[in-house]
Design an enzyme around this catalytic site. Structure first.
Site, PDB file in Angstrom:
ATOM      1  N   HIS A  47     -35.499  20.786 -14.961  1.00 54.44           N
ATOM      2  CA  HIS A  47     -35.381  21.875 -14.026  1.00 54.44           C
ATOM      3  C   HIS A  47     -34.274  21.556 -12.792  1.00 54.44           C
ATOM      4  CE1 HIS A  47     -36.992  25.858 -11.981  1.00 54.44           C
ATOM      5  NE2 HIS A  47     -35.970  25.509 -11.158  1.00 54.44           N
ATOM      6  N   HIS A  73     -30.452  22.722 -10.770  1.00 52.54           N
ATOM      7  CA  HIS A  73     -29.253  23.780 -10.429  1.00 52.54           C
ATOM      8  C   HIS A  73     -28.278  23.160 -10.028  1.00 52.54           C
ATOM      9  CE1 HIS A  73     -32.167  27.218 -10.719  1.00 52.54           C
ATOM     10  NE2 HIS A  73     -33.013  26.109 -10.189  1.00 52.54           N
ATOM     11  N   ASP A 100     -36.181  21.053  -9.575  1.00 46.89           N
ATOM     12  CA  ASP A 100     -35.350  22.030  -8.707  1.00 46.89           C
ATOM     13  C   ASP A 100     -34.391  21.477  -8.012  1.00 46.89           C
ATOM     14  OD1 ASP A 100     -35.040  24.854  -8.657  1.00 46.89           O
ATOM     15  OD2 ASP A 100     -36.596  25.205  -7.328  1.00 46.89           O
ATOM     16  N   HIS A 131     -42.496  26.270 -12.056  1.00 49.79           N
ATOM     17  CA  HIS A 131     -43.217  26.064 -10.633  1.00 49.79           C
ATOM     18  C   HIS A 131     -44.773  26.199 -10.680  1.00 49.79           C
ATOM     19  CE1 HIS A 131     -39.237  26.498  -9.001  1.00 49.79           C
ATOM     20  NE2 HIS A 131     -39.008  28.034  -9.690  1.00 49.79           N
ATOM     21  N   LYS A 142     -33.425  31.343 -19.167  1.00 49.85           N
ATOM     22  CA  LYS A 142     -34.250  31.270 -17.995  1.00 49.85           C
ATOM     23  C   LYS A 142     -34.459  32.711 -17.665  1.00 49.85           C
ATOM     24  CE  LYS A 142     -35.723  29.888 -13.961  1.00 49.85           C
ATOM     25  NZ  LYS A 142     -34.821  29.726 -12.657  1.00 49.85           N
ATOM     26  N   HIS A 153     -39.476  31.023 -14.584  1.00 46.45           N
ATOM     27  CA  HIS A 153     -39.840  31.061 -13.188  1.00 46.45           C
ATOM     28  C   HIS A 153     -41.126  31.892 -12.907  1.00 46.45           C
ATOM     29  CE1 HIS A 153     -39.289  31.441  -8.664  1.00 46.45           C
ATOM     30  NE2 HIS A 153     -39.744  32.732  -9.077  1.00 46.45           N
TER      31      HIS A 153
HETATM   32 ZN    ZN Z   1     -35.239  26.457  -9.741  1.00 46.18          ZN
END
Ligand code: ZN
Length: 427
Positions: A84, A86, A338, A266, A205, A246
């Protein structure tokens, strides 16, 4: 002088990183962690061919092959995997500051962050959410040998409802600003799956619930309906892609698992029923339990909205408690952080958090190797050091099974038989 030397070594390792073609060779490891058994094997020789594939792993014989890389003082492990990230965003892109970052600019940031991630020992990542397909561009640049970075499996824009976590709700109506992945209704969502695949997505996603860093929604409330998620999962699976959802909210987590989603990202407010469902369906849970500290300490400076910081205050501790509960109940857990919410390259800081909240170091390492590889669909190719796997190998000083923070100081990185960093050679 020391500083000069380390700069020199870093620039040399940068050159090495750009070397696209492996030549074949061997690494001698003082210790090698077998991530399946948890055994530390002594004096191992890992051989790999010119395709960057491991051909054998065996005890070091009486003679060492010529040119073998000497890591006899180090502990070797498979390259780490973060499911995960970005990679095309930085913490400074939070809130209104992010509106000033163009798609081309985010691709350039992605190139910077891909290198940082690789040098930190993460040889594979799954990138979940990038408007404008900036992550596709970074992936393709890496695969073509133009920029250094991990193996990337990317989603392009994240799918979500109008006004949801995967939309951008910062501007008023007259700007007509809509995120690339917005799709309402089962058929629109199916069409969006087809569209992101058309432009290069390896994985889909979606946003099943509200989120922390979005404006005007609540992490606990559902967004995509069960019907929409079923349509997405069916379409994606038909086209050979997995789906990452998510989902912070208790209901959304269960809706997503029942819809056939492959991983819950999460997982913050998962309850006992959700954990049981995940176990029953074999759904991976991904808990990003390091970044809470960063959001609370640095979020305001990074431009995160005051409401985001309030949401995190309510959610952070619950997520960590539920991580412990899910792990103890035997749910499948993959390592995802994340990255981008906190600075790229700090991915390994999550290992110590996972150990603080109930895992043994080996469990946390398995989450970032064999489990993560299984979730991405790379079992037998990545996440372990075995014949037939990519020669994705890292090495550290000391024993990560006793002192997991040594993974925050990775000193040797090889991806597909090409050395990205070797701090051991410099001494
Ligand atoms: Zn994320």
């Amino acid at each position: 002088m020391r500083k000069f030397l380390s700069v020199l070594i870093l620039s040399l390792s940068f050159v090495a990183v750009l070397q696209a073609a492996p030549a074949g060779g061997a690494i001698r490891c003082g210790k090698l962690l077998d991530v399946r058994s948890g055994k530390l094997l002594e004096n191992q020789l890992i051989s790999f061919d010119a395709n960057g594939t491991i051909t054998s792993v065996a005890s070091v014989g009486s003679t060492l092959p010529q040119g073998a890389i000497d890591l006899s003082r180090a502990t070797c492990l498979p390259g780490l995997i973060d499911v995960h990230t970005h990679i095309t965003g930085d913490p400074s892109d939070s809130g209104y500051q992010g509106l000033g970052t163009s798609i081309p600019r985010s691709a350039v940031k992605g190139a910077k962050n891909a290198r940082l991630t690789l040098l930190a020992g993460f040889t594979t990542v799954r990138n979940v959410g990038a408007d404008g397909f900036a992550d596709v561009a970074v992936r393709d640049g890496i695969n073509n040998g133009e920029i250094p970075g991990p193996r990337m499996f990317v989603s392009g824009p994240a799918l979500g409802i109008t006004g949801g976590h995967c939309d951008d709700n910062l501007l008023p109506f007259e700007y007509h600003h809509v995120s690339n992945g917005v799709a309402d209704g089962p058929w629109a969502a199916r069409a969006k799956v087809r569209e992101v695949i058309k432009y290069g997505a390896d994985v889909i996603k979606i946003c099943a619930s509200g989120g922390v860093l979005s404006k005007g929604d609540q992490p606990g409330t559902p967004q995509y309906t069960p019907e929409e998620m079923q349509a997405i999962a069916e379409e994606a699976h038909k086209l050979g892609r997995k789906v990452a959802a998510h989902a912070h909210g208790t209901q959304s987590i269960k809706d997503a698992i029942r819809a056939g989603i492959d991983s819950i990202e999460h997982s913050s407010l998962i309850d006992d029923e959700g954990i049981a469902l995940a176990k029953q369906r074999g759904t991976y849970l991904v808990f990003d339990i390091y970044n809470d500290d960063f959001i609370l300490q640095e979020g305001e400076k990074a431009g995160m909205l005051p409401e985001s910081i309030e949401k995190e205050k309510k959610l952070g501790r619950l997520q960590r408690e539920n991580f412990r509960k899910a792990f103890q109940a035997g749910a499948k857990i993959a390592f995802g952080t994340d990255a981008g919410v906190y600075p790229h390259g700090d991915n390994a800081k999550q290992f110590a958090k996972m150990v603080e909240w109930g895992m043994k170091p080996l469990d946390a390492i398995q989450a970032a190797t064999i489990n993560a590889a299984d979730l991405i669909g790379l079992s037998g190719k990545a996440g372990s050091v075995e014949s037939g796997c990519y020669a994705d190998i890292i090495a550290v000083d000391g024993n990560p099974l006793e002192n997991v923070p040594v993974l925050e100081k990775v000193k040797f990185v090889m991806k597909g038989g090409v050395i990205a960093r070797n701090d051991f050679a410099s001494k």
